[in-house]
Design a protein around this motif. Structure first.
Motif, short mmCIF file in Angstrom:
data_model
loop_
_atom_site.label_atom_id
_atom_site.label_comp_id
_atom_site.label_asym_id
_atom_site.label_seq_id
_atom_site.Cartn_x
_atom_site.Cartn_y
_atom_site.Cartn_z
N ALA A 133 35.56 9.21 128.13
CA ALA A 133 34.99 8.64 129.12
C ALA A 133 34.28 9.54 129.94
O ALA A 133 34.40 10.93 129.85
CB ALA A 133 36.02 8.08 130.19
N GLU A 134 32.97 9.29 130.43
CA GLU A 134 32.07 9.99 131.11
C GLU A 134 32.42 10.18 132.48
O GLU A 134 32.51 9.10 133.25
CB GLU A 134 30.84 9.59 131.00
N ILE A 135 32.94 11.37 132.88
CA ILE A 135 33.56 11.65 134.29
C ILE A 135 32.31 12.08 135.10
O ILE A 135 31.88 13.05 134.97
CB ILE A 135 34.63 12.61 134.24
N GLU A 136 32.30 11.47 136.30
CA GLU A 136 31.17 11.88 137.20
C GLU A 136 31.79 12.86 138.23
O GLU A 136 32.66 12.22 138.98
CB GLU A 136 30.62 10.48 137.86
N PRO A 137 31.33 13.97 138.41
CA PRO A 137 32.09 14.92 139.29
C PRO A 137 31.67 14.22 140.78
O PRO A 137 30.75 13.75 141.02
CB PRO A 137 31.46 16.15 139.18
N VAL A 143 40.99 17.08 140.94
CA VAL A 143 40.29 15.81 140.78
C VAL A 143 39.05 16.38 139.97
O VAL A 143 38.07 16.83 140.47
CB VAL A 143 39.72 15.47 142.28
N LEU A 144 38.96 15.65 138.82
CA LEU A 144 38.00 15.94 137.93
C LEU A 144 36.64 15.18 138.26
O LEU A 144 35.22 15.48 137.95
CB LEU A 144 38.17 15.66 136.49
N GLY A 145 36.93 13.92 138.99
CA GLY A 145 35.57 13.24 139.37
C GLY A 145 36.15 11.58 139.34
O GLY A 145 37.46 11.40 139.34
N VAL A 146 35.15 11.02 138.96
CA VAL A 146 35.66 9.34 138.79
C VAL A 146 34.90 8.72 137.47
O VAL A 146 33.95 9.38 137.06
CB VAL A 146 34.91 8.56 140.17
N ILE A 147 35.43 7.56 137.12
CA ILE A 147 34.78 6.92 135.99
C ILE A 147 34.51 5.59 136.58
O ILE A 147 35.47 4.83 137.55
CB ILE A 147 35.72 6.97 134.60
N LEU A 176 35.48 2.17 135.07
CA LEU A 176 36.45 1.32 134.34
C LEU A 176 35.95 -0.26 134.53
O LEU A 176 36.58 -0.81 135.20
CB LEU A 176 37.66 1.94 134.56
N ARG A 177 35.11 -0.68 133.80
CA ARG A 177 34.64 -2.12 133.98
C ARG A 177 34.39 -2.53 135.18
O ARG A 177 34.95 -3.67 135.79
CB ARG A 177 35.72 -2.89 133.12
N GLY A 178 33.68 -1.75 135.93
CA GLY A 178 33.25 -2.06 137.32
C GLY A 178 34.39 -1.48 138.46
O GLY A 178 33.77 -1.64 139.75
N GLN A 179 35.52 -0.94 137.94
CA GLN A 179 36.23 -0.63 139.03
C GLN A 179 36.21 1.20 138.88
O GLN A 179 36.20 1.55 137.97
CB GLN A 179 37.72 -0.69 138.75
N ILE A 180 36.04 1.66 140.14
CA ILE A 180 35.61 3.28 140.46
C ILE A 180 37.05 3.72 140.29
O ILE A 180 37.92 3.47 141.23
CB ILE A 180 34.91 3.69 141.35
N VAL A 181 37.40 4.83 139.31
CA VAL A 181 38.88 5.22 139.17
C VAL A 181 38.70 6.53 139.24
O VAL A 181 38.00 7.28 138.74
CB VAL A 181 39.26 4.67 137.89
N THR A 182 39.62 7.26 140.27
CA THR A 182 39.65 8.57 140.16
C THR A 182 40.42 9.34 139.14
O THR A 182 41.38 8.78 138.53
CB THR A 182 40.34 9.02 141.77
N VAL A 183 39.74 10.43 138.61
CA VAL A 183 40.42 11.23 137.34
C VAL A 183 40.96 12.54 137.89
O VAL A 183 40.19 13.29 138.25
CB VAL A 183 39.27 11.39 136.27
N ALA A 229 43.53 7.86 136.80
CA ALA A 229 43.16 8.35 135.46
C ALA A 229 43.86 9.83 135.34
O ALA A 229 43.41 10.42 136.24
CB ALA A 229 42.17 7.97 134.95
N ALA A 230 44.63 10.04 134.38
CA ALA A 230 45.00 11.48 134.23
C ALA A 230 44.55 12.05 132.96
O ALA A 230 44.78 11.45 131.93
CB ALA A 230 46.25 11.48 134.62
N ARG A 231 44.05 13.19 132.92
CA ARG A 231 43.47 13.89 131.62
C ARG A 231 44.87 14.58 131.22
O ARG A 231 45.40 15.07 132.05
CB ARG A 231 42.35 14.86 131.88
N VAL A 232 45.02 14.32 129.85
CA VAL A 232 46.22 15.15 129.20
C VAL A 232 45.60 15.64 127.87
O VAL A 232 44.26 15.21 127.47
CB VAL A 232 47.40 13.86 128.78
N ASP A 233 46.18 16.50 127.38
CA ASP A 233 46.07 17.30 126.18
C ASP A 233 45.75 16.22 124.96
O ASP A 233 44.80 16.43 124.24
CB ASP A 233 46.74 18.59 125.92
N ARG A 234 47.02 15.54 124.70
CA ARG A 234 46.99 14.37 123.89
C ARG A 234 48.12 13.49 124.02
O ARG A 234 49.00 14.00 124.39
CB ARG A 234 46.75 15.12 122.39
N VAL A 235 47.82 12.30 123.42
CA VAL A 235 48.93 11.30 123.80
C VAL A 235 49.58 11.32 122.33
O VAL A 235 49.04 11.41 121.11
CB VAL A 235 48.41 10.01 123.66
N THR A 236 50.80 11.27 122.43
CA THR A 236 51.73 11.73 121.24
C THR A 236 52.42 10.37 120.43
O THR A 236 52.50 10.32 119.28
CB THR A 236 52.80 12.71 121.34
#
Length: 168
Positions: free
Chosen positions: A61-65, A73-77, A79-86, A116-123
């Motif tokens: 996803a494109e994260i806007e700082p 807090v990396l920024g926001v995305i 998500l289908r019209g909803q602003i979500v904090t990352v 939304a939370a950035r993780v290294d990878r989903v397993t």
């Protein structure tokens, strides 16, 4: 552009007591409540959250700082019209930040808030019987408020996290 990797929605059987056989492949016994958990890696360690708390997993996803926010807090995305904090989940849990992180985003849904939370990878998605979850060991004076407990399977340790506590 947001690329969405679907997560299979939970079924009613994911939280119902297991009713067949005396011992099950997931380690549970007859009558144990067995829940599904999404596993992911952070800094080489395995963590999990209850599947019922996960709205979806985004491959990218494109994260806007957002200036002036805390370091985690990396920024926001959008998500289908909803602003979500990352947030960077490594930093939220007190781990070292990854250099040039581009891992997937796990979108958590809690009453009144989506995060939304950035993780290294989903397993994986794993079924875990409630009795298999052991209390988190105390490190110092108290365990991290977001840690529900730990579970081991095949010499692998997975730390289970409480999503509402992560969102505070």
């Amino acid at each position: 552009m947001i690329e969405i990797a679907p997560v299979t929605p939970p079924t009613s059987s994911s939280v119902s007591p297991v009713v067949s056989g005396a011992r099950h492949s997931d380690g549970g016994r007859e009558g144990d409540v067995v829940r599904r958990w999404i596993g992911f890696e952070l800094a080489g360690q395995l963590y999990g959250v209850a599947i019922l708390a996960v709205q979806e997993v985004l491959a990218s996803a494109e994260i806007e700082p957002v200036p002036g926010t805390p370091r985690e807090v990396l920024g926001v995305i959008n998500l289908r019209g909803q602003i979500v904090t990352v947030v960077d989940l490594r930093l939220r849990l007190g781990l070292q930040a990854a250099q040039g992180a581009t891992g997937p985003l796990v979108v958590f849904d809690a009453p009144g808030e989506t995060l939304a939370a950035r993780v290294d990878r989903v397993t994986h998605v794993r079924r875990i019987p409630d009795p298999a979850i052991k209390p988190a060991p105390r490190a110092g004076s108290a365990p991290c408020a977001a840690v529900i407990g730990v579970v081991t399977r095949d010499a692998e340790l997975m730390t289970l996290l409480d999503v509402p506590a992560l969102m505070r």
